[in-house]
Design a protein around this motif. Structure first.
Motif, PDB file in Angstrom:
ATOM      1  N   HIS A   1      -1.319   0.620   4.219  1.00  0.00           N
ATOM      2  CA  HIS A   1      -0.794  -0.459   5.019  1.00  0.00           C
ATOM      3  C   HIS A   1      -1.663  -1.300   5.705  1.00  0.00           C
ATOM      4  O   HIS A   1      -1.617  -2.447   5.579  1.00  0.00           O
ATOM      5  N   ARG A   2      -2.717  -0.485   6.019  1.00  0.00           N
ATOM      6  CA  ARG A   2      -3.746  -1.495   6.977  1.00  0.00           C
ATOM      7  C   ARG A   2      -5.076  -0.849   6.841  1.00  0.00           C
ATOM      8  O   ARG A   2      -5.277   0.254   7.202  1.00  0.00           O
TER       9      ARG A   2
ATOM     10  N   PRO B   1      -2.843  -2.693  -5.271  1.00  0.00           N
ATOM     11  CA  PRO B   1      -2.101  -1.232  -5.134  1.00  0.00           C
ATOM     12  C   PRO B   1      -0.966  -1.610  -4.026  1.00  0.00           C
ATOM     13  O   PRO B   1      -1.180  -2.220  -3.332  1.00  0.00           O
ATOM     14  N   PRO B   2      -0.114  -0.749  -4.338  1.00  0.00           N
ATOM     15  CA  PRO B   2       1.269  -0.888  -3.406  1.00  0.00           C
ATOM     16  C   PRO B   2       0.731  -0.671  -1.944  1.00  0.00           C
ATOM     17  O   PRO B   2      -0.026   0.507  -1.727  1.00  0.00           O
ATOM     18  N   ARG B   3       1.341  -1.016  -1.204  1.00  0.00           N
ATOM     19  CA  ARG B   3       1.138  -0.675   0.203  1.00  0.00           C
ATOM     20  C   ARG B   3       2.515   0.129   0.687  1.00  0.00           C
ATOM     21  O   ARG B   3       3.574  -0.488   0.204  1.00  0.00           O
ATOM     22  N   LEU B   4       2.269   0.776   1.534  1.00  0.00           N
ATOM     23  CA  LEU B   4       3.424   1.523   2.308  1.00  0.00           C
ATOM     24  C   LEU B   4       3.466   1.369   3.853  1.00  0.00           C
ATOM     25  O   LEU B   4       2.594   1.826   4.264  1.00  0.00           O
ATOM     26  N   ASP B   5       4.679   0.830   4.104  1.00  0.00           N
ATOM     27  CA  ASP B   5       4.577   0.731   5.663  1.00  0.00           C
ATOM     28  C   ASP B   5       5.328   1.888   6.121  1.00  0.00           C
ATOM     29  O   ASP B   5       6.694   1.925   5.802  1.00  0.00           O
ATOM     30  N   LEU B   6       4.765   2.764   6.571  1.00  0.00           N
ATOM     31  CA  LEU B   6       5.559   4.070   7.188  1.00  0.00           C
ATOM     32  C   LEU B   6       6.469   3.683   8.265  1.00  0.00           C
ATOM     33  O   LEU B   6       7.502   4.229   8.095  1.00  0.00           O
ATOM     34  N   GLY B   7       6.310   2.650   8.825  1.00  0.00           N
ATOM     35  CA  GLY B   7       7.434   2.033   9.891  1.00  0.00           C
ATOM     36  C   GLY B   7       8.861   1.948   9.236  1.00  0.00           C
ATOM     37  O   GLY B   7       9.700   1.835   9.879  1.00  0.00           O
ATOM     38  N   GLN B   8       8.609   1.537   7.719  1.00  0.00           N
ATOM     39  CA  GLN B   8      10.020   1.424   7.137  1.00  0.00           C
ATOM     40  C   GLN B   8      10.386   2.382   6.201  1.00  0.00           C
ATOM     41  O   GLN B   8      11.159   2.381   5.476  1.00  0.00           O
TER      42      GLN B   8
END
Lengths: 176, 176
Positions: free
Chosen positions: A77-78, B30-37
């Motif tokens: 993510h970051r 690459p795909p990013r994953l927003d853990l907050g979502q």
DNA sequence: GGCAACTGGTTTCATTTGAAACTATATGTT
DNA sequence: AACATATAGTTTCAAATGAAACCAGTTGCC
């Protein structure tokens, strides 16, 4: 206090009990607690089941622990996070983060670089391998999430997130 | 797959990011994953915080672990349970249940009685002391829950439980 | 009745955990 | 500059955990 039935509890019919709960008056018989109606328990149990089911994906298929998965996910993510920051985000203690990082570095899924300003901190980055792994893992995780969420309407999903956000806020409020 | 944005994700404004997530097209990056979502993460983190806050009550004030608390709570709800049953309800493994029971018996908060039909099983009961402890602890736990829930309207609370129930159902569905 | 398969609950053992001690660096104070 | 205090990250150590072995009793089958 004494105010239990704030939220009507809908199914207040404690299955097969005299239902003589709710304190308040005088209590000669001890209060009973229906864990099925107790949010902390319900929530925990649900979250636990989900975690466990999901961890089968990254555990069995990718040999990644929950802690490691969290680190990777945050890095996806970051970029340029420090161990400290990851700890804050995931609310895992220093030691756990440290170990996860070691393991990930051992498998060359991440890489560290020393900060120039502060010799103590080290920035974490995904390696090529790390990115490769995530580009497999993330879609699978999302697909699983989608299957889980398939049972909810958009509104239900939206409301759920909103409600959770409220609870989180209240929690930080209560924590202090 | 590739179908991420099934649920519109409302606050798609990832706070302070280019928000360029949600894949879909072709992925060279690459795909990013927003853990907050990511619901599993959010839910887990929320449940964890709640558990932890609550465990301060029964931990510090009553010297009770989470496992022990669960056993007691189930016994408050329904007497004459076996270790097995408690394990099923709480989804803790045999060993953990066994240990919790031992500890509780050691403090004479519960008592066991051998079943007559089956020498292997033993029914668990609260002792006077156990009931006394619960009649202190339960109201406090409820009071805390109430404080937490104070932020929700009745409808929100009802919906939350309903949604959770749906997820639970879906989960058992997926598990098989 | 006797033997195999099973089940409730406990114990063992290797692994995981988290709190606290520790190391190395940074910051503030006199 | 010297000293105390703080902070990022690691390591140590004792306690908690869970998988599997185990024990005791039960059930099914011949």
């Amino acid at each position: 206090m004494t105010s239990r039935p704030r939220h009507p509890k809908l199914s207040d019919a404690t299955p097969g009990g005299p239902a003589g709960h709710d304190i308040g008056s005088h209590d000669d018989e001890p209060p009973r607690l229906d864990l099925g109606q107790f949010l902390p328990y319900r929530l925990n149990s649900l979250a636990d089941r989900i975690s466990q089911a999901l961890s089968r994906i990254y555990g069995e298929r990718f040999g990644i622990t929950i802690a490691e998965w969290r680190v990777l996910a945050w890095l996806s993510h970051r970029e340029e996070l420090t161990a400290k920051q990851i700890g804050e985000h995931t609310r895992m203690d220093k030691a756990k983060v440290s170990r996860a990082i070691q393991a990930l570095e051992g498998r060359t899924l991440i890489r560290r670089t020393q900060s120039a300003q502060d010799q103590r901190v080290q920035y974490l980055h995904l390696t090529q391998q790390g990115e490769a792994l995530l580009s497999e893992l993330i879609p699978q995780a999302r697909a699983w999430e989608d299957e889980l969420l398939a049972t909810l309407s958009s509104e239900e999903y939206r409301d759920l997130l909103a409600t959770m956000a409220k609870l989180e806020r209240q929690l930080t409020h209560l924590e202090r």
